[in-house]
Structure formats: C-alpha cells, structure tokens
Design an enzyme around this catalytic site. Sequence first.
Site, short mmCIF file in Angstrom:
data_model
loop_
_atom_site.label_atom_id
_atom_site.label_comp_id
_atom_site.label_asym_id
_atom_site.label_seq_id
_atom_site.Cartn_x
_atom_site.Cartn_y
_atom_site.Cartn_z
N HIS A 89 46.30 42.00 48.78
CA HIS A 89 46.87 41.50 50.04
C HIS A 89 47.78 40.31 49.81
CE1 HIS A 89 44.11 37.98 50.56
NE2 HIS A 89 43.26 38.73 49.90
N ASP A 91 48.66 38.15 52.56
CA ASP A 91 48.39 37.06 53.51
C ASP A 91 47.44 36.06 52.86
OD1 ASP A 91 46.49 39.24 53.67
OD2 ASP A 91 45.52 38.17 55.33
N ASP A 120 43.89 34.13 45.42
CA ASP A 120 43.49 35.01 46.53
C ASP A 120 44.67 35.22 47.44
OD1 ASP A 120 42.17 36.43 48.44
OD2 ASP A 120 41.01 34.75 49.21
N GLU A 154 44.31 40.89 55.37
CA GLU A 154 42.97 40.95 54.80
C GLU A 154 42.13 39.75 55.24
OE1 GLU A 154 39.57 40.77 52.11
OE2 GLU A 154 41.08 39.21 52.38
N HIS A 446 40.26 29.84 48.93
CA HIS A 446 40.12 29.28 50.28
C HIS A 446 39.93 27.77 50.26
CE1 HIS A 446 38.86 33.27 52.41
NE2 HIS A 446 39.62 33.50 51.36
ZN LIG Z 1 41.42 38.02 49.20
#
Ligand SMILES: [Zn+2]
Length: 479
Positions: A89, A91, A120, A154, A446
């Site tokens: 992904h 995003d 990520d 995602e 994150h």
């Molecule tokens: Zn991810």
Amino acid sequence: MMDLAKCIKDNESQAISTLQELISINSVAGNPVTTKDGEVYPFGQGVQDAFAYMLKKAEELGFEPENVDNYGGHIDFGKGSQTVGILGHLDVVPVGDGWDFDPFSGANHDGYIYGRGTTDDKGPVLAAFYAMKALKDAGYEPKKKIRLILGLDEETAWKGMEYYLNKAGAPDYGFTPDADFPALNGEKGIMVFEIAKKISKNPPEGLMLTKLSGGSAPNMVAETARAVVKSDKADAYEHIKELAEEYRSETGYKVRTKGVGKAFEITTEGVAAHGASPQDGLNAISILFDFMGRLSFANDDVNVFIDFYNKHIGFNVYGENIGCALKDEHSSGLSFNVGMAGFDGEAITIVVNTRYPVTCNQDQVYDGIMPYIDKYGLGVVKEMNQDPIFFDPDSPLITTLMDVYKEHTGDKESQPLVIGGGTYARACPNIVAFGGLFPGDPDIMHQRNERIAIDRYLQMIEIYADAIYKLSQEDFSIE
Ligand SMILES: [Zn+2]
C-alpha cells in the site's frame, strides 16, 4: 538468466532515490477530491499523487501498469495463466510530532532513510518493485504473471482494495510485504465490541460522574483518560485530591486532579501501544477506573460499572478474568484491549478490541464474556469481526518463503509467526505476510522517526527477487 545479484546492484542508487521521492509525497489519506474534469480521487490528492508517481515510474521502467478507477492498481511483469500477487500500500498514517527530520523529505542520515512510510509500506513496496526490475533486467521470462498490487487505503477502511479486487480479480497466491520476516502463517481473528451500562438519573446529592472519556481508537492502548465529577459537599474535592496523591505514591501511576469551575477533573496517563499487543502498553482507562474504585459515587450504577471493570478487566490484557482467555497451539493467547471509554450522560461505554487465536471464533469470545455482562446488567454491541487466517506451516507457500528468508539472512532459528495484526493477507485467499521488518530490528511503524536502514532495504530487494522467482516457477503449486 543473467547475474541477478549484479542486476540488483546496478539498480541500487535508483532504488534509493525512488524511495526518497516516494516518501516526499505526503500520502496520508484525505477526503475525496473531484477534479475540474470530473475525475474522482477517492482517497485525496496526496494518495493520488503517490499512486500516479508509481504508475509513471513503472511505465518508465518498461512495466505494464494499470489504474483501476483510482481505487487501486497494479504493475505487471510477464504473462501466464496464473498470477503471483504482491499486495502493498501507498497510503501512510499521520505523522504526529517530535521528528528529528521532516517526515516527508526522505532524509538520508547515518545509513537510514527517514520518513513516514519508509517501513510501512513504501519501502517494502519499492523493494518488491526493484526486485521485479532486477529480474526483468536479468532477462528472466516468468511463466506466470507477476503482479505488484498497489493498495491506497490500507491504513483506513480497505474500500479501495475491495473495489480493486472486485474489478481486477484476485491473484492466485502470493505475499504482502507489510509486516514481519520471516513468513507469517497466521493472523488472529479481530473483534471490536462495545460494553455499555445504562446509568439512571443521578440522585440529587453526593458525588456525581458527569463526563468520562479515554483513548483515541479501539486498536490503540489508551494513552490518556479523563473523568469529570461534581459534588455539593465542600470538602469532596480536597478529599479526592488526597486520594489521588495516595494512589500515585502507592502505584506510581500518573493521576492528576484539578478544579474546573464548579466541577473537578481527574486525568490519567498511561503508555500507548498497538492494540494487538496491549501487554506493551499501560492503559490509562484502566488506571482511571482503578482510581475511581476508591471513590464512592452517589449513583450506584456508576459504582457497579467501576466494580465490574476493576474485577473483570482491570490491567489484565488476556481476558483472563472475563471468561475469554482463549488459547490454541498455534497462536499466543487472546489479547484484550480497552481502546476507548466514554460517558454521555446516559450510558458508560468501553470499546474493546480483542485478537483471538487462529482456531477460535467470535462466538467463543461472546460466550465467554456473556455471564459477566449479564451479572452486572450490561449490554454488548458487536461492531466488527475479521475471521482469523491460518496456513499450515508445512504448506509450500510458507516453506518456500521461509527457505528464501533463511538463505538470505543466515537466520535458521526463526519460525513462521502468527500475529495479532491485520494485513492484506486477509483481503483475498492464499496471501501471506512476508517482511519487511527483520526480527530484532526496532518496530517503528506508525511512530515518529520512522526509518529504514539502507542495507536492510537492499537486502529486502534480494529476498523479494528470490521469492518472486521461486513462486513464479511453472511447477510451483500451493497445494
Ligand atoms: Zn502497512
């Protein structure tokens, strides 16, 4: 086929600069945008820009990209009756504060590329992309179609992937480079539900609860929580203040109190963590209820709920006191996270996120908790369930990916993992998560200062090239 390792090497600097460029596009999901020509970007301008960048790059490098109505797309290499899918992904989650470098600059510092999405999932997506490029440069002619699928939402609602798969069809098998190495052979079931207690009208005097809030999302351990209380007794607030001091020195937990107009506020602070691993955090909502257990509210409904919380949830993160500490031989036990709490004047609610073992189902969780719910006169509202997925660790898909991982890392110890997180492996059949975080490396997805070590990124390209090569052999079968 020519020397694959050399072809990877030849593309190294391009792979790094492409990652820096892709990172510099802020692709946090936004509201839909409609252009002057009436074209819709369902996930906002930033996501669209990152998507357009990838499609263009793919075309430049001689691949066949396809855009499925701006909801998702893919980059194809080779032809065949079967399709090997790689689902990633573009995003990213919001950046938050406290970064040492601009999170959208792709800063290169001390052997790392910094920025939101480096791990990520832009880094792993590009590692798969440059793996395909190296295979192509090496003259590899796959007998199966290799398809890098670009998801665009995602981190939010997965509507784009759903739309994409409906229209473009699912690959036959493959992997998603959006979690950990080695290979993941299972993902626990995920449930979100609310537990609520209706609160009768407050009696006219004594200590009242007027507001309660805590946490920001079901899948996060609550970092802060807050209650507002009111009393008509002159010394009530002074008394709570003393109790809070006592509580602090006994437990070491952060509880603060202060007067707010005629009311009195109690705030607590814990340690945030992902809701799939609540044992890594400290729940501010649990601290708040634990402390409020020392107060006596005039409204007994409030006391009953506090009592329920402290006896059956408290600081337990495996559901052990609420009848749902499920376990099986494949997964770590059920995890139980209270992500949010609230009181709107009518009911106290908590939102629970549990991750249950791969051989269990949601009914077992509800069956386990219902006696406690009934006993305290509470209600349960089901909000979400995603069934677990599980692959036999000896299945060809898992053993092939494990062998590739072992060969390139020398790590013979690591076993296939079952995680509590949710990846695109749940979006369609026969997909397992494979990388990009290496065992022992810090997990900073994150979080602030998200970064990827350049040598890890390049190693990932080697691993994915080999994995794509092996999975696209004519005689490879997942049966
Ligand atoms: Zn991810």
